[in-house]
Write a protein that holds these residues in place. Structure first.
Motif, PDB file in Angstrom:
ATOM      1  N   GLU A 117     165.691  65.129  32.608  1.00  0.00           N
ATOM      2  CA  GLU A 117     167.175  65.412  32.769  1.00  0.00           C
ATOM      3  C   GLU A 117     167.802  64.589  33.656  1.00  0.00           C
ATOM      4  OE1 GLU A 117     168.300  69.528  33.117  1.00  0.00           O
ATOM      5  OE2 GLU A 117     167.378  70.131  31.248  1.00  0.00           O
ATOM      6  N   VAL A 118     168.732  64.172  33.796  1.00  0.00           N
ATOM      7  CA  VAL A 118     169.396  63.308  34.731  1.00  0.00           C
ATOM      8  C   VAL A 118     170.749  64.326  35.443  1.00  0.00           C
ATOM      9  CG1 VAL A 118     170.880  61.428  35.776  1.00  0.00           C
ATOM     10  CG2 VAL A 118     169.018  61.145  34.352  1.00  0.00           C
ATOM     11  N   HIS A 119     170.504  64.655  36.750  1.00  0.00           N
ATOM     12  CA  HIS A 119     171.572  65.595  37.223  1.00  0.00           C
ATOM     13  C   HIS A 119     171.763  64.956  38.938  1.00  0.00           C
ATOM     14  CE1 HIS A 119     168.495  67.997  38.901  1.00  0.00           C
ATOM     15  NE2 HIS A 119     168.022  68.225  37.851  1.00  0.00           N
ATOM     16  N   LYS A 120     172.569  65.741  39.405  1.00  0.00           N
ATOM     17  CA  LYS A 120     173.174  65.431  40.716  1.00  0.00           C
ATOM     18  C   LYS A 120     172.076  66.079  41.679  1.00  0.00           C
ATOM     19  CE  LYS A 120     177.580  65.282  43.080  1.00  0.00           C
ATOM     20  NZ  LYS A 120     177.779  63.929  42.810  1.00  0.00           N
ATOM     21  N   LEU A 121     171.775  65.320  42.786  1.00  0.00           N
ATOM     22  CA  LEU A 121     170.949  65.547  43.792  1.00  0.00           C
ATOM     23  C   LEU A 121     171.364  66.735  44.578  1.00  0.00           C
ATOM     24  CD1 LEU A 121     169.974  61.960  44.955  1.00  0.00           C
ATOM     25  CD2 LEU A 121     168.284  63.705  43.900  1.00  0.00           C
ATOM     26  N   SER A 122     170.455  67.711  44.809  1.00  0.00           N
ATOM     27  CA  SER A 122     170.956  68.863  45.850  1.00  0.00           C
ATOM     28  C   SER A 122     171.005  68.414  47.204  1.00  0.00           C
ATOM     29  CB  SER A 122     169.837  70.132  45.636  1.00  0.00           C
ATOM     30  OG  SER A 122     168.832  69.610  46.128  1.00  0.00           O
ATOM     31  N   ASP A 123     171.505  69.006  48.063  1.00  0.00           N
ATOM     32  CA  ASP A 123     171.398  68.778  49.647  1.00  0.00           C
ATOM     33  C   ASP A 123     170.178  68.593  49.983  1.00  0.00           C
ATOM     34  OD1 ASP A 123     174.093  68.447  49.720  1.00  0.00           O
ATOM     35  OD2 ASP A 123     174.323  70.647  50.531  1.00  0.00           O
TER      36      ASP A 123
ATOM     37  N   ASP B 120     159.708  58.232  41.496  1.00  0.00           N
ATOM     38  CA  ASP B 120     159.862  57.733  42.773  1.00  0.00           C
ATOM     39  C   ASP B 120     161.521  57.729  43.213  1.00  0.00           C
ATOM     40  OD1 ASP B 120     160.247  56.071  45.079  1.00  0.00           O
ATOM     41  OD2 ASP B 120     158.685  54.511  44.258  1.00  0.00           O
ATOM     42  N   ARG B 121     161.705  58.651  43.728  1.00  0.00           N
ATOM     43  CA  ARG B 121     163.133  58.717  44.303  1.00  0.00           C
ATOM     44  C   ARG B 121     163.583  57.639  45.156  1.00  0.00           C
ATOM     45  NH1 ARG B 121     164.471  61.794  41.345  1.00  0.00           N
ATOM     46  NH2 ARG B 121     163.069  63.495  40.950  1.00  0.00           N
ATOM     47  N   MET B 122     162.712  56.575  45.533  1.00  0.00           N
ATOM     48  CA  MET B 122     163.256  55.201  46.233  1.00  0.00           C
ATOM     49  C   MET B 122     163.778  54.424  45.216  1.00  0.00           C
ATOM     50  SD  MET B 122     163.075  55.340  49.451  1.00  0.00           S
ATOM     51  CE  MET B 122     162.647  53.769  50.286  1.00  0.00           C
ATOM     52  N   ARG B 123     163.270  54.578  43.757  1.00  0.00           N
ATOM     53  CA  ARG B 123     163.606  53.632  42.523  1.00  0.00           C
ATOM     54  C   ARG B 123     164.560  54.175  41.782  1.00  0.00           C
ATOM     55  NH1 ARG B 123     160.173  49.381  41.619  1.00  0.00           N
ATOM     56  NH2 ARG B 123     158.247  48.949  43.287  1.00  0.00           N
ATOM     57  N   CYS B 124     164.625  55.661  41.434  1.00  0.00           N
ATOM     58  CA  CYS B 124     165.493  55.903  40.309  1.00  0.00           C
ATOM     59  C   CYS B 124     167.079  55.830  40.609  1.00  0.00           C
ATOM     60  CB  CYS B 124     165.192  57.307  40.284  1.00  0.00           C
ATOM     61  SG  CYS B 124     166.047  58.021  38.608  1.00  0.00           S
ATOM     62  N   GLU B 125     167.578  55.154  39.673  1.00  0.00           N
ATOM     63  CA  GLU B 125     168.963  54.974  39.712  1.00  0.00           C
ATOM     64  C   GLU B 125     169.751  55.527  38.684  1.00  0.00           C
ATOM     65  OE1 GLU B 125     169.504  50.534  39.501  1.00  0.00           O
ATOM     66  OE2 GLU B 125     168.590  50.278  41.161  1.00  0.00           O
ATOM     67  N   ALA B 126     169.054  56.634  37.845  1.00  0.00           N
ATOM     68  CA  ALA B 126     169.680  57.398  37.181  1.00  0.00           C
ATOM     69  C   ALA B 126     170.274  56.757  35.845  1.00  0.00           C
ATOM     70  CB  ALA B 126     170.947  58.444  37.579  1.00  0.00           C
TER      71      ALA B 126
ATOM     72  N   ALA C  96     170.961  56.316  46.372  1.00  0.00           N
ATOM     73  CA  ALA C  96     171.388  57.371  45.483  1.00  0.00           C
ATOM     74  C   ALA C  96     172.948  57.551  45.664  1.00  0.00           C
ATOM     75  CB  ALA C  96     170.750  58.646  45.739  1.00  0.00           C
ATOM     76  N   TRP C  97     173.244  57.424  46.637  1.00  0.00           N
ATOM     77  CA  TRP C  97     174.899  57.633  46.917  1.00  0.00           C
ATOM     78  C   TRP C  97     175.651  56.397  46.061  1.00  0.00           C
ATOM     79  CZ3 TRP C  97     178.588  54.108  49.257  1.00  0.00           C
ATOM     80  CH2 TRP C  97     179.879  54.468  49.284  1.00  0.00           C
ATOM     81  N   VAL C  98     175.105  55.461  46.069  1.00  0.00           N
ATOM     82  CA  VAL C  98     175.607  54.276  45.417  1.00  0.00           C
ATOM     83  C   VAL C  98     175.573  54.446  43.907  1.00  0.00           C
ATOM     84  CG1 VAL C  98     175.236  51.853  44.529  1.00  0.00           C
ATOM     85  CG2 VAL C  98     175.204  52.452  47.258  1.00  0.00           C
ATOM     86  N   HIS C  99     174.532  55.299  43.459  1.00  0.00           N
ATOM     87  CA  HIS C  99     174.424  55.561  41.760  1.00  0.00           C
ATOM     88  C   HIS C  99     174.947  57.017  41.547  1.00  0.00           C
ATOM     89  CE1 HIS C  99     172.534  52.053  40.988  1.00  0.00           C
ATOM     90  NE2 HIS C  99     171.802  52.123  42.282  1.00  0.00           N
ATOM     91  N   GLY C 100     176.081  57.308  42.440  1.00  0.00           N
ATOM     92  CA  GLY C 100     176.515  58.727  42.276  1.00  0.00           C
ATOM     93  C   GLY C 100     175.918  59.958  42.531  1.00  0.00           C
ATOM     94  N   ASN C 101     174.834  59.912  43.261  1.00  0.00           N
ATOM     95  CA  ASN C 101     173.889  60.924  43.693  1.00  0.00           C
ATOM     96  C   ASN C 101     173.416  61.630  42.538  1.00  0.00           C
ATOM     97  OD1 ASN C 101     173.825  60.921  46.731  1.00  0.00           O
ATOM     98  ND2 ASN C 101     176.042  61.609  46.814  1.00  0.00           N
ATOM     99  N   ARG C 102     172.869  60.960  41.665  1.00  0.00           N
ATOM    100  CA  ARG C 102     172.440  61.337  40.560  1.00  0.00           C
ATOM    101  C   ARG C 102     170.763  60.800  40.214  1.00  0.00           C
ATOM    102  NH1 ARG C 102     174.829  60.115  35.676  1.00  0.00           N
ATOM    103  NH2 ARG C 102     173.951  62.216  34.913  1.00  0.00           N
ATOM    104  N   GLN C 103     169.914  61.612  40.023  1.00  0.00           N
ATOM    105  CA  GLN C 103     168.501  60.945  39.661  1.00  0.00           C
ATOM    106  C   GLN C 103     167.893  61.650  38.374  1.00  0.00           C
ATOM    107  OE1 GLN C 103     166.184  60.633  43.111  1.00  0.00           O
ATOM    108  NE2 GLN C 103     166.924  58.862  43.500  1.00  0.00           N
ATOM    109  N   ALA C 104     166.888  61.022  37.926  1.00  0.00           N
ATOM    110  CA  ALA C 104     166.092  61.546  36.978  1.00  0.00           C
ATOM    111  C   ALA C 104     165.197  62.711  37.370  1.00  0.00           C
ATOM    112  CB  ALA C 104     165.437  60.691  36.064  1.00  0.00           C
ATOM    113  N   PHE C 105     164.920  63.815  36.801  1.00  0.00           N
ATOM    114  CA  PHE C 105     163.983  64.925  37.040  1.00  0.00           C
ATOM    115  C   PHE C 105     163.210  65.276  35.934  1.00  0.00           C
ATOM    116  CE2 PHE C 105     167.406  65.218  40.365  1.00  0.00           C
ATOM    117  CZ  PHE C 105     166.715  65.506  41.307  1.00  0.00           C
ATOM    118  N   ALA C 106     161.882  65.531  36.045  1.00  0.00           N
ATOM    119  CA  ALA C 106     161.067  65.921  35.054  1.00  0.00           C
ATOM    120  C   ALA C 106     160.965  67.498  34.991  1.00  0.00           C
ATOM    121  CB  ALA C 106     159.604  65.413  35.242  1.00  0.00           C
ATOM    122  N   VAL C 107     161.890  68.012  34.325  1.00  0.00           N
ATOM    123  CA  VAL C 107     162.219  69.378  34.660  1.00  0.00           C
ATOM    124  C   VAL C 107     161.499  70.348  33.580  1.00  0.00           C
ATOM    125  CG1 VAL C 107     164.949  69.352  35.297  1.00  0.00           C
ATOM    126  CG2 VAL C 107     164.304  69.209  32.753  1.00  0.00           C
ATOM    127  N   ARG C 108     160.767  69.647  32.553  1.00  0.00           N
ATOM    128  CA  ARG C 108     159.997  70.069  31.597  1.00  0.00           C
ATOM    129  C   ARG C 108     158.702  69.205  31.811  1.00  0.00           C
ATOM    130  NH1 ARG C 108     164.804  71.162  30.039  1.00  0.00           N
ATOM    131  NH2 ARG C 108     165.146  69.153  28.908  1.00  0.00           N
TER     132      ARG C 108
END
Length: 102
Positions: free
Chosen positions: A43-49, A23-29, A63-75
């Motif tokens: 993986e946690v990485h920077k959000l793309s534009d 949930d992109r509204m909740r994730c704080e990386a 997201a900005w408050v948390h460094g524009n980083r979030q978790a992604f289920a890359v695998r």
């Protein structure tokens, strides 16, 4: 084939029935999911534009408050539906969702 005793007893085999959805509204990386998952799904990485544009304004601010980083289920295809990520996430941002069959 011997079972790896460091892996938990999981509900499913990889690549099929369930996949983690963040949930992109909740994730704080905070990376708890990365640490909890024995299958390296996250993986946690920077959000793309494009990622940021797809989010509502309040989520972009958070997201900005948390460094524009979030978790992604890359695998996500490696998910075994053990639920450790769901339990570990302090923001309750992860759910295991049934994958639509082809």
């Amino acid at each position: 084939m011997a079972r790896d005793s460091s892996k938990p007893e999981c509900k499913q085999e990889a690549g099929g029935v369930f996949a983690p959805v963040i949930d992109r509204m909740r994730c704080e990386a905070k990376e708890d999911c990365v640490e909890a998952c024995p299958y390296d799904v996250f993986e946690v990485h920077k959000l793309s534009d494009d990622d940021k544009r797809a989010m509502p304004l309040i989520a972009r601010v958070k997201a900005w408050v948390h460094g524009n980083r979030q978790a992604f289920a890359v695998r996500a295809e490696e998910c075994h539906a053990c639920g450790l990520c769901v339990t570990a996430c302090p923001e309750h941002a992860i759910k295991l969702m049934r994958v639509a069959s082809a």
